[in-house]
Scaffold this motif. Structure first.
Motif, PDB file in Angstrom:
ATOM      1  N   GLN A  40      -2.249  24.052 -23.725  1.00  0.00           N
ATOM      2  CA  GLN A  40      -2.970  24.452 -24.934  1.00  0.00           C
ATOM      3  C   GLN A  40      -2.022  24.431 -26.121  1.00  0.00           C
ATOM      4  O   GLN A  40      -0.827  24.645 -25.963  1.00  0.00           O
ATOM      5  N   SER A  41      -2.589  24.203 -27.300  1.00  0.00           N
ATOM      6  CA  SER A  41      -1.782  24.280 -28.516  1.00  0.00           C
ATOM      7  C   SER A  41      -2.545  25.072 -29.559  1.00  0.00           C
ATOM      8  O   SER A  41      -3.770  25.138 -29.548  1.00  0.00           O
ATOM      9  N   MET A  42      -1.775  25.665 -30.444  1.00  0.00           N
ATOM     10  CA  MET A  42      -2.349  26.354 -31.593  1.00  0.00           C
ATOM     11  C   MET A  42      -1.799  25.665 -32.803  1.00  0.00           C
ATOM     12  O   MET A  42      -0.584  25.719 -33.023  1.00  0.00           O
ATOM     13  N   PRO A  43      -2.561  24.924 -33.585  1.00  0.00           N
ATOM     14  CA  PRO A  43      -4.002  24.722 -33.483  1.00  0.00           C
ATOM     15  C   PRO A  43      -4.346  23.724 -32.375  1.00  0.00           C
ATOM     16  O   PRO A  43      -3.505  22.944 -31.935  1.00  0.00           O
ATOM     17  N   TYR A  52       1.820  18.990 -38.851  1.00  0.00           N
ATOM     18  CA  TYR A  52       2.630  19.886 -38.024  1.00  0.00           C
ATOM     19  C   TYR A  52       3.832  19.129 -37.471  1.00  0.00           C
ATOM     20  O   TYR A  52       3.782  17.921 -37.282  1.00  0.00           O
ATOM     21  N   TYR A  60       6.149  18.708 -31.389  1.00  0.00           N
ATOM     22  CA  TYR A  60       6.611  19.753 -30.474  1.00  0.00           C
ATOM     23  C   TYR A  60       6.987  19.103 -29.149  1.00  0.00           C
ATOM     24  O   TYR A  60       6.158  18.461 -28.520  1.00  0.00           O
ATOM     25  N   SER A  63       0.829  27.625 -23.124  1.00  0.00           N
ATOM     26  CA  SER A  63       0.377  27.663 -24.516  1.00  0.00           C
ATOM     27  C   SER A  63       1.554  27.462 -25.457  1.00  0.00           C
ATOM     28  O   SER A  63       2.625  28.047 -25.249  1.00  0.00           O
ATOM     29  N   TYR A  64       1.340  26.646 -26.482  1.00  0.00           N
ATOM     30  CA  TYR A  64       2.392  26.325 -27.433  1.00  0.00           C
ATOM     31  C   TYR A  64       1.846  26.449 -28.846  1.00  0.00           C
ATOM     32  O   TYR A  64       0.705  26.082 -29.119  1.00  0.00           O
ATOM     33  N   GLU A  65       2.684  26.955 -29.765  1.00  0.00           N
ATOM     34  CA  GLU A  65       2.273  27.070 -31.161  1.00  0.00           C
ATOM     35  C   GLU A  65       3.028  26.031 -31.981  1.00  0.00           C
ATOM     36  O   GLU A  65       4.261  26.007 -31.979  1.00  0.00           O
ATOM     37  N   LEU A  66       2.264  25.171 -32.642  1.00  0.00           N
ATOM     38  CA  LEU A  66       2.862  24.123 -33.464  1.00  0.00           C
ATOM     39  C   LEU A  66       3.240  24.708 -34.822  1.00  0.00           C
ATOM     40  O   LEU A  66       2.525  25.544 -35.372  1.00  0.00           O
ATOM     41  N   LYS A  67       4.362  24.230 -35.375  1.00  0.00           N
ATOM     42  CA  LYS A  67       4.857  24.733 -36.651  1.00  0.00           C
ATOM     43  C   LYS A  67       4.391  23.824 -37.782  1.00  0.00           C
ATOM     44  O   LYS A  67       4.580  22.607 -37.722  1.00  0.00           O
ATOM     45  N   SER A  68       3.786  24.424 -38.798  1.00  0.00           N
ATOM     46  CA  SER A  68       3.274  23.674 -39.938  1.00  0.00           C
ATOM     47  C   SER A  68       4.415  23.043 -40.730  1.00  0.00           C
ATOM     48  O   SER A  68       5.484  23.630 -40.868  1.00  0.00           O
TER      49      SER A  68
END
Length: 168
Positions: free
Chosen positions: A32-35, A73, A76, A112-117
């Protein structure tokens, strides 16, 4: 008749061990990624977008590389290994057949991973109140607005009363 049952039991045991072997070899995780909606590459190959269900039959300790890309983004890059959780089915199967011991570990169910803008967030910083001017200064400014005919005499008196009623 005894031979038939003996053969039948051996066949059932073989089927059960085969089922355990085949089910224990595979491990699945959801990436999963955010977003959501990031393009995902597993071991360098484009496989879809997040959320993505990944399954493989790699052995214990194997590493899978992951790259996620989404417009706006940073790319990643990460990896996960087949040593995150014990696989009870494979361990039990390994008691009967030695081969499943190569698959005694599995992936966590979800990664789960959060991508950096790429653009900094529009963060105005802490909200601070403007410094309060002394009462005398505010009264002089109010009088100046009256003299310049920016305020009507009624507005001037109302503002003057408000300023004078505030605690110093």
């Amino acid at each position: 008749m005894f031979q038939f049952y003996s053969c039948h039991r051996s066949f059932v045991a073989l089927l059960l061990s085969g089922a355990v072997l085949s089910s224990s070899c595979s491990s699945t995780t959801v990436l999963q990624s955010m977003p959501v909606g990031a393009r995902i590459y597993v071991d360098g190959e484009a496989v879809g977008t997040t959320p993505y269900r990944h399954s493989d039959t790699k052995i214990v300790g194997s590493t899978t590389s992951v790259r996620m890309e989404k417009e706006g983004y940073e790319t990643y890059n990460t990896s996960f290994s087949r040593d995150e959780q014990a696989d009870v089915g494979a361990i039990i199967g390994g008691v009967f057949v030695l081969v499943p011991f190569l698959w005694t570990m599995k992936y966590k169910p979800v990664h789960s991973y959060e991508l950096k803008s790429l653009t900094p967030a529009q963060n105005p910083g802490p909200v601070t109140a403007p410094p309060i001017k002394p009462r005398a200064e505010r009264l002089r400014e109010n009088k100046k607005l009256l003299d310049e005919k920016i305020l009507t005499p009624q507005e001037y008196e109302k503002e003057k009363s408000r300023i004078l009623s505030e605690p110093e």
